[in-house]
Scaffold this active site. Structure first.
Site, PDB file in Angstrom:
ATOM      1  N   GLY A   1      14.701  -6.409  33.497  1.00 20.04           N
ATOM      2  CA  GLY A   1      14.316  -7.736  32.887  1.00 20.04           C
ATOM      3  C   GLY A   1      14.891  -8.107  31.788  1.00 20.04           C
ATOM      4  O   GLY A   1      15.568  -7.328  31.174  1.00 20.04           O
ATOM      5  N   ASN A   2      14.126  -9.121  31.125  1.00 18.02           N
ATOM      6  CA  ASN A   2      14.487  -9.363  29.740  1.00 18.02           C
ATOM      7  C   ASN A   2      13.195 -10.337  29.136  1.00 18.02           C
ATOM      8  O   ASN A   2      12.265 -10.515  29.813  1.00 18.02           O
ATOM      9  CB  ASN A   2      15.818 -10.205  29.662  1.00 18.02           C
ATOM     10  N   HIS A   3      13.568 -10.534  27.996  1.00 20.20           N
ATOM     11  CA  HIS A   3      12.230 -11.006  27.227  1.00 20.20           C
ATOM     12  C   HIS A   3      11.935 -12.607  27.446  1.00 20.20           C
ATOM     13  O   HIS A   3      10.947 -13.271  26.646  1.00 20.20           O
ATOM     14  CB  HIS A   3      12.573 -10.900  25.620  1.00 20.20           C
ATOM     15  N   SER A   4      13.004 -13.233  28.099  1.00 21.75           N
ATOM     16  CA  SER A   4      12.425 -14.562  28.247  1.00 21.75           C
ATOM     17  C   SER A   4      11.358 -15.148  28.654  1.00 21.75           C
ATOM     18  O   SER A   4      10.773 -14.314  29.851  1.00 21.75           O
ATOM     19  CB  SER A   4      13.746 -15.325  28.959  1.00 21.75           C
TER      20      SER A   4
ATOM     21  N   ALA B   1      17.627 -16.731  31.568  1.00 24.23           N
ATOM     22  CA  ALA B   1      18.306 -15.483  31.029  1.00 24.23           C
ATOM     23  C   ALA B   1      18.573 -14.795  32.303  1.00 24.23           C
ATOM     24  O   ALA B   1      17.431 -14.019  32.690  1.00 24.23           O
ATOM     25  CB  ALA B   1      17.399 -14.941  30.183  1.00 24.23           C
TER      26      ALA B   1
END
Ligand code: PMT
Length: 402
Positions: A211-214, A279
């Site tokens: 995943g990512n930080h969005s 994102a």
């Protein structure tokens, strides 16, 4: 839909018996879809408890400059957050302080910092209300641009009958609704706007993902802004803790890039404007283990395969749709953003760079640069994401009109 829906309202409560009515006022505002931040003067806490109002508003209530030891309540941030502030009840004492710039409590300091419209609903006994000092304070406040919500005639707490009752909660709600109805631009009325937000999660096994930080905030703020300006919004969002209770926004929750691809294509034909703030993972694990992977080896390799580029796939089939992408960069920002604009056949790209302090993931602020189809570049200041959302819609409308 009510016009206060999606609006951020500060309710300032001062110390009068009419404070008990603010419980139903908060309920009405929340039911109408507003976000309500209650600020109470210390004196008002004798008339209604902060706990009641915190429960109804679903937010902590602020009464003091200090939240807890060493933590300051920032009245400037609160004032900038709000779309409107309403002081109800506004006692003779609070009106006098407001009219003369006194700020010996958090409510008054927030009032003095407010850039949004300020409404006040006086409430007091009839003789206090007709006293020349009170009259002059009210006139002064109105001359400063504040909006008076007129008192009603009737039975007062003293048992006397006369002018000075605080307006009823339903009446105050109507005043706010009318204000926002007159002042909303409605420039997206009738438009179908599709917005993507948040991260995507690409599963590795039943418990892990890439995943990512969005957080989704940028996309949610754009969705709220578009809805407040009259659009019908479809918000396709990856995992996030954010919620919206704006009835103009249809939320569709997805998990992976493939889910988002499908959801975007399902609504694309009827869309007028598509804004890709999500994102989206560029790659996903080639195989997803059906059971939790055990840590048997010192090294572990995951083979990734490419996800579809959603905006590029929409750009390839667009007919009338206005397509807006984001570019999140860490180097050669303008060049990479221009190249994405072209490759994905976008009409506008919103560049944010992780090199700018306060920009990008997770933060309440962003600093963006717009690049249009002709490669005209419009750098913007660091702003709250709510204000960036306004600028994005304004920029889209400028280009859309062409
Ligand atoms: O959610 P927040 O915490 O508020 O943070 C906001 C944000 C930083 C996520 C947002 O402002 C932002 O920059 N979103 C785009 C992030 C991104 O993935 O940028 P990109 O440069 O990798 O992608 C370019 C564009 O193509 C984006 O519009 C993206 O949605 C889209 N894309 C990317 C990959 C893919 N497979 N398909 C796509 O459509």
């Amino acid at each position: 839909m009510q016009n206060v829906s999606g609006k951020k309202i500060i309710l300032g409560i001062s110390g009068g018996i009419a404070a008990y009515k603010t419980a139903s006022f908060v309920r009405l505002l929340i039911k109408a879809g507003a976000q309500v931040q209650v600020i109470m003067s210390p004196a008002s806490c004798a008339f209604i408890t902060p706990l009641t109002l915190a429960t109804l508003s679903k937010r902590p209530v602020y009464t003091e400059f200090e939240k807890s030891f060493g933590e300051w309540t920032n009245h400037v941030d609160l004032a900038l957050w709000a779309d409107a502030m309403i002081i109800a009840p506004a006692t003779a004492n609070t009106l006098a302080k407001m009219a003369n710039g006194l700020c010996d409590n958090l409510l008054l300091a927030t009032y003095l910092s407010a850039k949004c419209p300020v409404f006040f609903a006086p409430a007091m006994d009839l003789d206090m209300f007709i006293h020349p000092s009170t009259k002059s304070n009210i006139q002064k406040l109105v001359s400063y641009g504040n909006i008076e919500i007129e008192t009603a005639f009737g039975e007062l707490a003293s048992g006397l009958i006369g002018q000075g009752r605080m307006a009823e909660p339903e009446f105050m709600l109507n005043v706010l609704n009318e204000y926002f109805s007159k002042n909303s631009s409605n420039d997206l009325k009738g438009k179908q706007v599709v917005i993507t937000a948040g991260p995507t999660y690409e599963p590795i096994d039943p418990v892990r993902f890439i995943g990512n930080h969005s957080t989704g905030k940028m996309g949610f703020d754009i969705a709220n802004e578009a809805a407040n300006r009259g659009a019908n919004v479809v918000l396709i969002t990856g995992p996030t803790s954010l919620k919206t209770n704006n009835s103009q926004i249809k939320v569709q929750k997805i998990l992976s890039a493939n889910d988002m691809y499908q959801a975007c294509h399902d609504v694309f034909e009827s869309a007028d404007i598509v804004i890709g703030a999500a994102a989206i993972a560029d790659y996903r694990p080639k195989t997803v283990a059906t059971q939790k992977i055990k840590k048997n080896d010192e090294e572990f390799t995951i083979v990734l395969e490419k996800n579809p580029d959603i905006l590029a796939s929409l750009g390839a089939i667009k007919t009338h749709q206005f397509l807006v992408g984001f570019a999140l960069e860490t180097e050669n920002e303008i060049e990479y953003a221009k190249s994405k604009l072209k490759k994905k056949n976008l009409d506008l790209i919103v560049l944010n760079s992780l090199n700018d302090k306060g920009a990008g993931f997770g933060k309440p602020t962003n600093k963006v640069t717009f690049i249009d189809k002709d490669f005209n570049i419009f750098p913007q200041e660091l702003k709250s994401k709510e204000d960036v959302a306004k600028d994005i819609i304004d920029q889209i409308l400028k280009n859309y009109a062409k």
